[in-house]
Write a protein that holds these residues in place. Structure first.
Motif, PDB file in Angstrom:
ATOM      1  N   SER A 362     -14.263   6.877 -26.774  1.00 37.75           N
ATOM      2  CA  SER A 362     -13.365   7.698 -26.579  1.00 37.75           C
ATOM      3  C   SER A 362     -12.172   7.289 -25.995  1.00 37.75           C
ATOM      4  N   ASP A 363     -12.318   6.188 -25.193  1.00 34.20           N
ATOM      5  CA  ASP A 363     -11.320   5.474 -24.273  1.00 34.20           C
ATOM      6  C   ASP A 363     -11.099   3.980 -24.817  1.00 34.20           C
ATOM      7  N   GLN A 364     -11.526   3.722 -26.291  1.00 30.54           N
ATOM      8  CA  GLN A 364     -11.567   2.255 -26.696  1.00 30.54           C
ATOM      9  C   GLN A 364     -10.394   1.525 -26.506  1.00 30.54           C
ATOM     10  N   ALA A 365      -9.211   2.127 -26.597  1.00 27.77           N
ATOM     11  CA  ALA A 365      -7.836   1.519 -26.538  1.00 27.77           C
ATOM     12  C   ALA A 365      -7.688   0.759 -25.098  1.00 27.77           C
ATOM     13  N   ALA A 366      -7.947   1.606 -24.228  1.00 26.34           N
ATOM     14  CA  ALA A 366      -7.922   1.088 -22.593  1.00 26.34           C
ATOM     15  C   ALA A 366      -8.890   0.175 -22.303  1.00 26.34           C
ATOM     16  N   VAL A 367      -9.922   0.409 -23.004  1.00 23.60           N
ATOM     17  CA  VAL A 367     -10.942  -0.541 -22.578  1.00 23.60           C
ATOM     18  C   VAL A 367     -10.788  -2.032 -23.452  1.00 23.60           C
ATOM     19  N   ALA A 368     -10.259  -2.078 -24.572  1.00 26.98           N
ATOM     20  CA  ALA A 368      -9.899  -3.167 -25.320  1.00 26.98           C
ATOM     21  C   ALA A 368      -8.717  -3.975 -24.521  1.00 26.98           C
ATOM     22  N   ALA A 369      -7.701  -3.033 -23.744  1.00 31.38           N
ATOM     23  CA  ALA A 369      -6.729  -3.554 -23.112  1.00 31.38           C
ATOM     24  C   ALA A 369      -7.138  -4.173 -21.919  1.00 31.38           C
ATOM     25  N   ALA A 370      -8.104  -3.648 -21.331  1.00 26.50           N
ATOM     26  CA  ALA A 370      -9.033  -4.380 -20.174  1.00 26.50           C
ATOM     27  C   ALA A 370      -9.422  -5.728 -20.590  1.00 26.50           C
ATOM     28  N   LEU A 371      -9.953  -5.847 -21.720  1.00 35.52           N
ATOM     29  CA  LEU A 371     -10.478  -7.259 -22.040  1.00 35.52           C
ATOM     30  C   LEU A 371      -9.516  -8.078 -22.578  1.00 35.52           C
ATOM     31  N   ARG A 372      -8.068  -7.714 -22.362  1.00 35.13           N
ATOM     32  CA  ARG A 372      -7.046  -8.489 -23.312  1.00 35.13           C
ATOM     33  C   ARG A 372      -5.891  -8.747 -22.064  1.00 35.13           C
ATOM     34  N   GLU A 373      -5.631  -7.615 -21.316  1.00 35.44           N
ATOM     35  CA  GLU A 373      -4.541  -7.667 -20.432  1.00 35.44           C
ATOM     36  C   GLU A 373      -5.106  -8.408 -18.813  1.00 35.44           C
ATOM     37  N   PRO A 374      -4.257  -9.015 -18.347  1.00 37.17           N
ATOM     38  CA  PRO A 374      -4.593  -9.523 -17.057  1.00 37.17           C
ATOM     39  C   PRO A 374      -4.426  -8.771 -15.795  1.00 37.17           C
ATOM     40  N   TRP A 375      -4.123  -7.412 -16.306  1.00 36.19           N
ATOM     41  CA  TRP A 375      -4.001  -6.474 -15.131  1.00 36.19           C
ATOM     42  C   TRP A 375      -5.246  -5.769 -14.990  1.00 36.19           C
ATOM     43  N   SER A 376      -5.380  -5.322 -13.594  1.00 40.67           N
ATOM     44  CA  SER A 376      -6.386  -4.548 -13.112  1.00 40.67           C
ATOM     45  C   SER A 376      -6.196  -3.490 -12.020  1.00 40.67           C
ATOM     46  N   ASN A 377      -7.096  -2.759 -11.471  1.00 41.15           N
ATOM     47  CA  ASN A 377      -6.769  -1.778 -10.526  1.00 41.15           C
ATOM     48  C   ASN A 377      -7.276  -2.405  -9.006  1.00 41.15           C
ATOM     49  N   GLY A 378      -7.559  -3.517  -9.030  1.00 36.92           N
ATOM     50  CA  GLY A 378      -7.969  -4.304  -7.598  1.00 36.92           C
ATOM     51  C   GLY A 378      -6.871  -4.108  -6.705  1.00 36.92           C
ATOM     52  N   GLN A 379      -5.762  -4.441  -6.883  1.00 37.02           N
ATOM     53  CA  GLN A 379      -4.694  -4.432  -6.152  1.00 37.02           C
ATOM     54  C   GLN A 379      -4.552  -2.968  -5.525  1.00 37.02           C
ATOM     55  N   THR A 380      -4.523  -1.697  -6.333  1.00 34.62           N
ATOM     56  CA  THR A 380      -4.533  -0.409  -6.037  1.00 34.62           C
ATOM     57  C   THR A 380      -5.619  -0.210  -5.105  1.00 34.62           C
ATOM     58  N   GLU A 381      -6.759  -0.549  -5.414  1.00 38.12           N
ATOM     59  CA  GLU A 381      -8.161  -0.217  -4.475  1.00 38.12           C
ATOM     60  C   GLU A 381      -7.730  -0.829  -3.299  1.00 38.12           C
ATOM     61  N   GLY A 382      -7.112  -2.287  -3.060  1.00 39.12           N
ATOM     62  CA  GLY A 382      -6.956  -2.665  -1.885  1.00 39.12           C
ATOM     63  C   GLY A 382      -5.839  -1.740  -1.028  1.00 39.12           C
ATOM     64  N   GLN A 383      -4.838  -1.490  -1.609  1.00 39.47           N
ATOM     65  CA  GLN A 383      -3.939  -0.425  -1.000  1.00 39.47           C
ATOM     66  C   GLN A 383      -4.594   0.846  -0.340  1.00 39.47           C
ATOM     67  N   ILE A 384      -5.611   1.200  -1.273  1.00 31.81           N
ATOM     68  CA  ILE A 384      -6.223   2.489  -0.607  1.00 31.81           C
ATOM     69  C   ILE A 384      -6.872   2.219   0.639  1.00 31.81           C
ATOM     70  N   ASN A 385      -7.560   0.930   0.664  1.00 30.37           N
ATOM     71  CA  ASN A 385      -8.233   0.613   1.900  1.00 30.37           C
ATOM     72  C   ASN A 385      -7.232   0.565   3.131  1.00 30.37           C
ATOM     73  N   ARG A 386      -6.064   0.160   2.789  1.00 28.20           N
ATOM     74  CA  ARG A 386      -4.841  -0.069   4.007  1.00 28.20           C
ATOM     75  C   ARG A 386      -4.571   1.596   4.445  1.00 28.20           C
ATOM     76  N   LEU A 387      -4.689   2.216   3.183  1.00 29.83           N
ATOM     77  CA  LEU A 387      -4.161   3.632   3.619  1.00 29.83           C
ATOM     78  C   LEU A 387      -5.040   4.569   4.504  1.00 29.83           C
ATOM     79  N   LYS A 388      -6.506   4.151   4.100  1.00 29.57           N
ATOM     80  CA  LYS A 388      -7.719   4.690   4.956  1.00 29.57           C
ATOM     81  C   LYS A 388      -7.473   4.210   6.289  1.00 29.57           C
ATOM     82  N   THR A 389      -7.311   2.990   6.645  1.00 30.84           N
ATOM     83  CA  THR A 389      -7.145   2.390   7.900  1.00 30.84           C
ATOM     84  C   THR A 389      -6.041   3.038   8.704  1.00 30.84           C
ATOM     85  N   LEU A 390      -4.919   3.275   7.918  1.00 26.70           N
ATOM     86  CA  LEU A 390      -4.004   4.086   8.600  1.00 26.70           C
ATOM     87  C   LEU A 390      -4.400   5.602   9.067  1.00 26.70           C
ATOM     88  N   LYS A 391      -5.034   6.027   8.104  1.00 26.07           N
ATOM     89  CA  LYS A 391      -5.470   7.633   8.355  1.00 26.07           C
ATOM     90  C   LYS A 391      -6.316   7.532   9.587  1.00 26.07           C
TER      91      LYS A 391
END
Length: 411
Positions: A362-391
């Protein structure tokens, strides 16, 4: 002075900044620090082209917000007060220049992106894909636990399921068992040791070892000062004493001159031998441990674990197929093999991972893009960790404007 106050406020917040200012002989209150952080706004920034979106918890399990990160510039763009699809959709509609959106497999973010930016490429987060695959395999193991418990109790092992190295070790163990049985049978019939040596071709010392019961361990025992005390050790072990130090103290009381290390090694070998051939009365490992054993490379397992895995795969070939599909999916994600996705989905939909495969379909286009594109949400997860530290630094009392001011300014 104002810039100094602002930077201290961004770094430390209110009360900690006031405490540091006192040591620096700056007569500035905590409220002044917070006002300086809120008052200063960043200048115009370039329009983002690649963004990552993920949720963060105001209060875990109750209230959530959304963090949006510019993946190219590696900085936070905005904080949204909730994670409602309508809020995210409105934010995206105001920025039509966005070309790529990295997200997890949360359906709300995917739908909001599709409605607001139908031409943008959506990229599923690779870490979440691997985590979802592991969860799907664990669910398959949990559904089959009754059959797995029965399989672990089976005493017949199919050597075809073992690796080449394991098969050699197992065949050697079986040959030793056959030889031991033959020698003991002749000894019980009264055949002298000299004739047993002549008939079998074994050495005199080996025949004596077999008759004394010194070749029953799965892991071989070398000759040592302990040899004469083995019958006594066996009696103590059968009586329930399994501690190497206690066994050594009991032998010392009767005149044993060897070291604690020798007795401790013997006790360790005994425990390993018990584990190497699991009996049907042992408690079955939990589903999570079984799932982990099934997905670990066979060469990295102990003998006991390898035997358990072989028995489970022999009794449940559908689970072995699910394990193989999980391994292939992991390899596909880690090595960016987009062309293998369609075939994998076709196979997985007829396996115990069918629910997971339908979700990917049902989400095949996004999954295929994950196997093709260099981008991922790892940076976003890191920024959320910084946000938790500030909180945590602000004891969870900061409003979203203050959180955003500190997080964006620090980025």
């Amino acid at each position: 002075m104002q810039e100094l106050v602002r930077h201290i406020g961004i770094a430390l917040g209110g009360r900690p900044a006031q405490a540091l200012a006192g040591r620096l002989l700056l007569p500035v209150s905590k409220d002044t620090f917070l006002r300086s952080v809120r008052a200063k706004t960043e200048g115009a920034v370039a329009a983002p082209r690649v963004v990552g979106i993920d949720d963060w918890a105001w209060r875990k399990g109750q209230r959530y917000g959304t963090l949006i990160c510019d993946l190219e510039r590696r900085k936070v763009i905005d904080l949204l007060p909730d994670r409602e699809p309508a809020t995210v959709e409105a934010w995206l509609r105001a920025r039509p220049e966005i070309e790529v959106v990295a997200r997890d497999r949360n359906g709300g973010y995917g739908g909001a992106t599709a409605r607001a930016l139908p031409g943008a490429v959506q990229v599923a987060d690779r870490w979440h894909l691997l985590e979802n695959a592991s969860a799907a395999f664990l669910a398959a193991v949990q559904r089959n636990m009754p059959a797995i418990r029965k399989a672990i109790g089976v005493e017949i092992l199919d050597p075809r399921l073992l690796t080449a190295a394991e098969r050699l070790q197992f065949e050697g163990f079986q040959r030793r068992q056959q030889t031991n049985h033959m020698v003991r049978q002749m000894a019980d019939e009264g055949v002298p040791i000299k004739r047993i040596v002549r008939l079998t071709g074994l050495s005199r010392g080996l025949v004596r070892q077999i008759n004394r019961g010194e070749r029953e361990d799965v892991f071989r025992i070398r000759e040592s000062s302990l040899t004469a005390w083995l019958p006594r050790l066996e009696r103590e072990w059968s009586g329930g004493c399994r501690n190497g130090a206690e066994l050594w103290r009991r032998l010392r009381a009767d005149g044993f001159q060897g070291s604690l290390r020798v007795v401790g090694e013997w006790a360790t070998r005994q425990r390993r031998a018990v584990q190497a051939v699991p009996s049907g009365t042992r408690k079955s490992p939990p589903a999570r441990r079984i799932a982990r054993l099934l997905t670990i490379g066979r060469d990295h397992l102990t003998r006991a674990d390898a035997i358990q895995v072989a028995r489970i795969e022999a009794a449940l070939p559908v689970l072995a197929t699910a394990r193989e599909l999980t391994d292939r999916f992991t390899d596909m994600v880690r090595n960016a093999r987009e062309n293998a996705l369609a075939a994998w989905l076709d196979e997985a939909e007829d396996s115990m991972l069918s629910s997971f495969a339908r979700g990917l379909r049902s989400d095949q286009a996004a999954v295929a893009a994950a196997l093709r594109e260099p981008w991922s949400n790892g940076q976003t997860e890191g920024q959320i960790n910084r946000l938790k530290t500030l909180k945590r630094q602000m004891y969870g009392r900061a409003n979203i404007d203050l959180l955003k001011a500190r997080l964006v300014a620090a980025s």
